[in-house]
Design a protein around this motif. Structure first.
Motif, PDB file in Angstrom:
ATOM      1  N   ILE A  87       0.876  -1.255   0.112  1.00 61.09           N
ATOM      2  CA  ILE A  87       0.038  -0.101  -0.043  1.00 61.09           C
ATOM      3  C   ILE A  87       0.931   1.337  -0.081  1.00 61.09           C
ATOM      4  CG2 ILE A  87      -1.439   1.397   1.483  1.00 61.09           C
ATOM      5  CD1 ILE A  87      -3.072  -1.380   2.264  1.00 61.09           C
ATOM      6  N   ALA A  88       2.001   1.324   0.769  1.00 60.19           N
ATOM      7  CA  ALA A  88       2.803   2.614   0.776  1.00 60.19           C
ATOM      8  C   ALA A  88       3.309   2.645  -0.720  1.00 60.19           C
ATOM      9  CB  ALA A  88       3.949   2.244   1.853  1.00 60.19           C
ATOM     10  N   LEU A  89       3.902   1.526  -1.281  1.00 62.28           N
ATOM     11  CA  LEU A  89       4.304   1.883  -2.491  1.00 62.28           C
ATOM     12  C   LEU A  89       3.292   2.279  -3.415  1.00 62.28           C
ATOM     13  CD1 LEU A  89       6.689  -1.583  -2.753  1.00 62.28           C
ATOM     14  CD2 LEU A  89       7.436   0.840  -2.535  1.00 62.28           C
ATOM     15  N   GLY A  90       2.282   1.856  -3.397  1.00 64.82           N
ATOM     16  CA  GLY A  90       1.073   1.949  -4.475  1.00 64.82           C
ATOM     17  C   GLY A  90       0.799   3.573  -4.154  1.00 64.82           C
ATOM     18  N   ALA A  91       0.623   3.938  -2.781  1.00 65.37           N
ATOM     19  CA  ALA A  91       0.255   5.337  -2.438  1.00 65.37           C
ATOM     20  C   ALA A  91       1.485   6.212  -2.909  1.00 65.37           C
ATOM     21  CB  ALA A  91       0.130   5.481  -1.179  1.00 65.37           C
ATOM     22  N   ALA A  92       2.598   5.885  -3.224  1.00 67.37           N
ATOM     23  CA  ALA A  92       3.684   6.724  -3.421  1.00 67.37           C
ATOM     24  C   ALA A  92       3.645   6.913  -4.970  1.00 67.37           C
ATOM     25  CB  ALA A  92       4.991   5.999  -3.051  1.00 67.37           C
ATOM     26  N   VAL A  94       4.102   3.889  -7.159  1.00 69.50           N
ATOM     27  CA  VAL A  94       4.603   2.832  -7.867  1.00 69.50           C
ATOM     28  C   VAL A  94       3.381   2.140  -8.478  1.00 69.50           C
ATOM     29  CG1 VAL A  94       5.879   0.659  -7.644  1.00 69.50           C
ATOM     30  CG2 VAL A  94       6.659   2.566  -6.104  1.00 69.50           C
ATOM     31  N   GLU A  95       3.624   1.597  -9.884  1.00 71.71           N
ATOM     32  CA  GLU A  95       2.695   0.577 -10.613  1.00 71.71           C
ATOM     33  C   GLU A  95       3.119  -0.679 -10.545  1.00 71.71           C
ATOM     34  OE1 GLU A  95       0.871   2.129 -13.713  1.00 71.71           O
ATOM     35  OE2 GLU A  95       1.064   4.316 -12.962  1.00 71.71           O
ATOM     36  N   ALA A  96       4.476  -0.992 -10.645  1.00 71.40           N
ATOM     37  CA  ALA A  96       5.147  -2.213 -10.594  1.00 71.40           C
ATOM     38  C   ALA A  96       6.149  -2.529 -10.040  1.00 71.40           C
ATOM     39  CB  ALA A  96       4.999  -2.637 -12.143  1.00 71.40           C
ATOM     40  N   VAL A  97       6.543  -3.736  -9.354  1.00 76.35           N
ATOM     41  CA  VAL A  97       7.986  -3.990  -9.058  1.00 76.35           C
ATOM     42  C   VAL A  97       8.224  -5.182  -9.792  1.00 76.35           C
ATOM     43  CG1 VAL A  97       9.097  -4.973  -7.056  1.00 76.35           C
ATOM     44  CG2 VAL A  97       7.188  -3.690  -6.443  1.00 76.35           C
ATOM     45  N   VAL A  98       9.679  -5.055 -10.337  1.00 76.54           N
ATOM     46  CA  VAL A  98      10.150  -6.144 -11.133  1.00 76.54           C
ATOM     47  C   VAL A  98      11.334  -6.904 -10.164  1.00 76.54           C
ATOM     48  CG1 VAL A  98      11.120  -6.836 -13.077  1.00 76.54           C
ATOM     49  CG2 VAL A  98       9.544  -5.122 -13.275  1.00 76.54           C
ATOM     50  N   ALA A  99      11.034  -8.082  -9.531  1.00 76.84           N
ATOM     51  CA  ALA A  99      11.960  -8.887  -8.726  1.00 76.84           C
ATOM     52  C   ALA A  99      12.144  -9.911  -8.946  1.00 76.84           C
ATOM     53  CB  ALA A  99      11.319  -8.679  -7.249  1.00 76.84           C
ATOM     54  N   GLU A 100      13.483 -10.661  -8.621  1.00 75.46           N
ATOM     55  CA  GLU A 100      13.581 -11.864  -9.130  1.00 75.46           C
ATOM     56  C   GLU A 100      12.796 -12.812  -8.225  1.00 75.46           C
ATOM     57  OE1 GLU A 100      18.235 -11.055  -8.460  1.00 75.46           O
ATOM     58  OE2 GLU A 100      18.090 -13.287  -9.322  1.00 75.46           O
ATOM     59  N   SER A 101      12.306 -12.715  -7.354  1.00 77.86           N
ATOM     60  CA  SER A 101      11.703 -13.373  -6.296  1.00 77.86           C
ATOM     61  C   SER A 101      10.835 -12.597  -5.411  1.00 77.86           C
ATOM     62  CB  SER A 101      12.161 -14.801  -5.556  1.00 77.86           C
ATOM     63  OG  SER A 101      13.088 -14.448  -4.849  1.00 77.86           O
ATOM     64  N   TYR A 102       9.743 -13.150  -4.779  1.00 77.55           N
ATOM     65  CA  TYR A 102       9.116 -12.539  -3.818  1.00 77.55           C
ATOM     66  C   TYR A 102       8.757 -13.293  -2.538  1.00 77.55           C
ATOM     67  CZ  TYR A 102       7.633  -9.019  -7.425  1.00 77.55           C
ATOM     68  OH  TYR A 102       7.917  -7.902  -8.472  1.00 77.55           O
ATOM     69  N   ALA A 103       8.623 -12.440  -1.376  1.00 74.70           N
ATOM     70  CA  ALA A 103       8.230 -13.223  -0.231  1.00 74.70           C
ATOM     71  C   ALA A 103       6.693 -13.473  -0.325  1.00 74.70           C
ATOM     72  CB  ALA A 103       8.382 -12.392   0.983  1.00 74.70           C
ATOM     73  N   ARG A 104       6.121 -14.603   0.085  1.00 76.73           N
ATOM     74  CA  ARG A 104       4.537 -15.016  -0.319  1.00 76.73           C
ATOM     75  C   ARG A 104       3.715 -14.016   0.185  1.00 76.73           C
ATOM     76  NH1 ARG A 104       0.648 -16.883   2.873  1.00 76.73           N
ATOM     77  NH2 ARG A 104       1.867 -16.838   4.610  1.00 76.73           N
ATOM     78  N   GLY A 114      -4.538  -5.011  -5.217  1.00 74.06           N
ATOM     79  CA  GLY A 114      -4.578  -4.271  -6.315  1.00 74.06           C
ATOM     80  C   GLY A 114      -3.642  -3.113  -6.250  1.00 74.06           C
ATOM     81  N   GLU A 115      -2.938  -2.953  -5.637  1.00 72.12           N
ATOM     82  CA  GLU A 115      -1.999  -1.761  -5.468  1.00 72.12           C
ATOM     83  C   GLU A 115      -0.923  -1.564  -6.298  1.00 72.12           C
ATOM     84  OE1 GLU A 115      -2.000   1.063  -3.682  1.00 72.12           O
ATOM     85  OE2 GLU A 115      -3.457   0.566  -2.506  1.00 72.12           O
ATOM     86  N   LEU A 116      -0.215  -3.052  -6.866  1.00 71.78           N
ATOM     87  CA  LEU A 116       0.938  -3.059  -7.829  1.00 71.78           C
ATOM     88  C   LEU A 116       0.873  -4.389  -8.251  1.00 71.78           C
ATOM     89  CD1 LEU A 116       3.415  -4.560  -6.160  1.00 71.78           C
ATOM     90  CD2 LEU A 116       3.540  -2.367  -4.967  1.00 71.78           C
ATOM     91  N   TYR A 117       1.680  -4.351  -9.543  1.00 74.45           N
ATOM     92  CA  TYR A 117       1.877  -5.597 -10.473  1.00 74.45           C
ATOM     93  C   TYR A 117       3.121  -6.155  -9.912  1.00 74.45           C
ATOM     94  CZ  TYR A 117      -1.944  -4.066 -13.660  1.00 74.45           C
ATOM     95  OH  TYR A 117      -3.068  -3.555 -14.066  1.00 74.45           O
ATOM     96  N   PRO A 118       3.252  -7.410  -9.536  1.00 71.68           N
ATOM     97  CA  PRO A 118       4.639  -8.171  -8.650  1.00 71.68           C
ATOM     98  C   PRO A 118       5.186  -8.787  -9.875  1.00 71.68           C
ATOM     99  CG  PRO A 118       2.527  -9.030  -8.099  1.00 71.68           C
ATOM    100  CD  PRO A 118       2.094  -7.904  -8.852  1.00 71.68           C
ATOM    101  N   TYR A 119       5.791  -8.203 -10.820  1.00 72.18           N
ATOM    102  CA  TYR A 119       6.458  -8.943 -11.893  1.00 72.18           C
ATOM    103  C   TYR A 119       7.612  -9.838 -11.566  1.00 72.18           C
ATOM    104  CZ  TYR A 119       4.156  -8.098 -16.586  1.00 72.18           C
ATOM    105  OH  TYR A 119       3.165  -7.920 -17.477  1.00 72.18           O
ATOM    106  N   GLU A 120       7.884 -10.902 -11.865  1.00 78.44           N
ATOM    107  CA  GLU A 120       9.267 -11.625 -11.730  1.00 78.44           C
ATOM    108  C   GLU A 120      10.260 -11.645 -12.964  1.00 78.44           C
ATOM    109  OE1 GLU A 120       8.275 -14.772  -8.287  1.00 78.44           O
ATOM    110  OE2 GLU A 120       8.422 -15.599 -10.595  1.00 78.44           O
TER     111      GLU A 120
END
Lengths: 182, 456
Positions: A87-92, A94-104, A114-120
């Protein structure tokens, strides 16, 4: 509908935990109260150590970041279950994060809200991109273009319509899983 | 099927489930607290309407515990939001900070941090309180708006942390869409040697698999070694499944589990019947490893993450500014008793703070006597600054006036569960995680210390 965003990127390392995304002292803010939602955005990424991140995510005195895309390493969003993180990222802004992997839980909360798109990513983009590089994220081809290089990302698949709808509630209503609001 | 698969199959009304299946499960208990409760309630009201009713008031447990003893205005307000909701919805299991159902909570700064400032129903850290209050039962499905919800896996249930939006969905429907995790098995043999605690077991294992080594997975604990672990030990281990990225941690329910659960459910008048799941012979496991408990030694997770493992004896050069004992994983009565055994008749060399997880722990430490002294007084005499105000306190930093928060770039050894940068306050601080024994021994010397030299 074609969906493309072009923006400077903000690049972070591996294992960025939820305390770095939104330190616990700001969890007093309740995200469903609109002015507190905005306030959460102003503290996004403030927990990143100053010496490792001399270019701050949020410019001094600003409530919106200039970065719509965050590039990260492995295990982004590890630690707490706080939904305040996506939510903090979305409110700032940010529309997408592109990371190698995510915590669940972070991945799930990103989709549920629906705050941001978590792309790998398939490559270790944090070794290739620098904060401030201009990138274009194409949701239809699942690619990220930085300069003259185009990287193929792991397709975001079933998650996209949920985020496009604005989170699981809107998605569940649109698809008839739960009744419409009275 | 594995324990997790069996529970999720039953909760979704299917004969079988496989890892990767997405299933809608029925929730037995939804747990929330003062940090994520107000937002979850906000989502519930936004989506289901201002006058909506929750799906089942008896299945909602609200335990304020995070930011209670602080003058922070929003934190105090958040407790009031919980009280209003509990009243409006007729929730029987809201463990308020104050006794007056029409009152409002305000921390009295002048009265200070040490003396008790709560009413008769207040509990403290939700994960430690939940089983004590008879809300943890084998075979059930527990969701909580906190990553350490997985602690209740100690009781043979599926317990997992969720966000506010998912919690808002459950408040309205009682259901949640869950992906069935793959199961990793940790097969324990032997017994822990003197000086080694359950905390060392889990820190060793996380160091082994990496702190993202169980991401999206269930951590199932089995083997003869489990019998030697009491319920507190199992809680410490299950609590930290999330520190390996796990979706849940789970122990099979045995006689010790059933004794604990029936005692606690009867005591608090909660639901006493439950249907445990038994271990199957054929389980599909993604990882399977034997650990001999008798070979373990006092273990530490170094700054900056819970998987950064070393042995206590290898870190004697690490100088410390502070020691801390508390939290869901490290603030139980047994943790303080272990700590007291080490510091009894000695004096700490660095600032040392103790925050009992729950109000029961405060009472128990004051009531338990060693010769003429209570365990509480043993701790105080050794120089430990103990507070009666049970809560999460400095484990997760919190507002700047939180008791024992690391407000400067200090190096701290802590019996808590997480040590990412900034976790306990200052983002320049360094936190080393260890067992209550190791934290106590290190408090006595001022550097990381193997506790065995103080336990002979």
């Amino acid at each position: 509908m074609a969906k493309v965003i072009t923006s400077p990127v903000y690049v972070v390392g591996d294992n960025i935990d939820t305390d770095q995304i939104i330190p616990a002292q700001y969890l007093t803010l309740v995200p469903t109260i609109p002015e507190e939602y905005k306030k959460l955005g102003s503290y996004a990424m403030v927990g990143l150590p100053d010496e490792l991140y001399p270019t701050r995510f949020m410019a001094e005195g600003s409530t919106e970041a200039e970065y719509k895309i965050v590039i990260a390493g492995k295990n982004f969003g590890c630690g707490s279950s706080r939904e305040h993180a996506p939510i903090a990222l979305g409110a700032a802004g940010v529309e997408a994060v592109v990371a190698e992997s995510y915590a669940r839980i972070f991945f799930r909360n990103s989709v549920a809200t629906g705050e941001l798109y978590p792309y790998e990513s398939r490559e270790r983009l944090i070794d290739i991109c620098r904060t401030g590089d201009i990138a274009t994220l194409d949701f239809d081809t699942d690619t990220l273009t930085v300069g003259n290089q185009t990287f193929s990302l792991k397709p975001i698949g079933d998650v996209r319509p949920v985020i496009e709808a604005g989170g699981i509630f809107n998605y569940a209503r649109q698809s008839g899983m739960i009744p419409s609001k009275a | 099927m594995t324990l997790t698969e069996k529970i999720l199959a039953r909760a979704s009304g299917r004969p079988r489930v496989e890892p990767g299946d997405n299933v809608w499960v029925e929730t037995d208990i939804l747990l929330t607290h003062d940090v994520c409760g107000p937002g979850s309630i906000g989502v519930f009201k936004r989506e289901f309407g201002q006058d909506a009713k929750v799906w089942d008031p008896a299945k909602i447990v609200i335990i304020p515990d995070h930011y209670i003893f602080t003058s922070d205005r929003l934190s105090n307000r958040n407790v009031d939001i919980l009280r209003d909701f509990a009243k409006e919805q007729g929730l029987p299991y809201f463990y308020d900070v104050i006794d007056d159902p029409n009152g409002s909570w305000k921390f009295n700064t002048e009265a200070g941090q040490i003396k008790r400032q709560y009413g008769a129903r207040y509990q403290g850290v939700c994960h430690a309180a939940l089983p004590k209050l008879g809300h943890a039962r084998p075979g059930e499905v527990l969701f909580g708006t906190d990553s350490h919800t997985c602690m209740a896996g100690a009781f043979g249930e599926f317990a997992s942390g969720i966000g506010n939006t998912d919690a808002g969905f459950i408040l309205g429907t009682g259901k949640l869409l869950v992906k069935v995790p793959e199961t990793m098995r940790f097969y324990l043999e032997g017994e822990m040697p003197p000086g080694v605690m359950a905390k060392d077991v889990i820190l060793w294992v996380i160091g082994d698999i990496g702190f993202d080594g169980a991401t999206y997975r269930a951590m199932q604990w089995e083997g003869p070694g489990v019998n030697s672990l009491d319920m507190d030990d199992r809680m410490t281990i299950a609590n930290m499944a999330i520190e390996a990225g796990g979706k849940n941690g789970i122990f099979p329910a045995d006689k010790a589990t059933h004794t604990y659960v029936s005692e606690r459910t009867n005591l608090n008048g909660t639901k006493t019947d439950y249907n445990p799941v038994e271990l199957d012979k054929d389980q599909k496991l993604i990882f399977d490893k034997v650990y001999d408990l008798s070979k373990l030694e006092p273990t530490v997770a170094m700054h900056p993450n819970p998987g950064n493992r070393a042995l206590a004896k290898e870190l004697e050069k690490v100088k410390l500014d502070r020691a801390y004992i508390g939290s869901c994983t490290g603030g139980k009565a047994s943790d303080f008793v272990a700590f007291a055994k080490v510091v009894r008749g000695r004096h700490v060399k660095i600032d040392t703070y103790g925050v009992p997880a729950t109000s029961d722990v405060v009472q128990e430490l004051k009531a338990t006597r060693w010769d003429t002294q209570s365990v509480w007084d043993v701790l105080v005499d050794a120089g430990v600054t103990m507070t009666e105000n049970a809560s999460c306190a400095a484990c997760l930093g919190g507002p700047p006036d939180t008791f024992a928060r690391l407000n400067a770039p200090l190096t701290c050894i802590s019996a808590t569960n997480r040590n990412f940068p900034g976790r306990m306050g200052s983002k320049e601080a360094k936190v080393y995680l260890a067992s209550p024994y190791t934290v106590a021994a290190s408090a006595l010397t001022g550097h990381v210390t193997d506790p065995r030299e103080f336990l002979s």
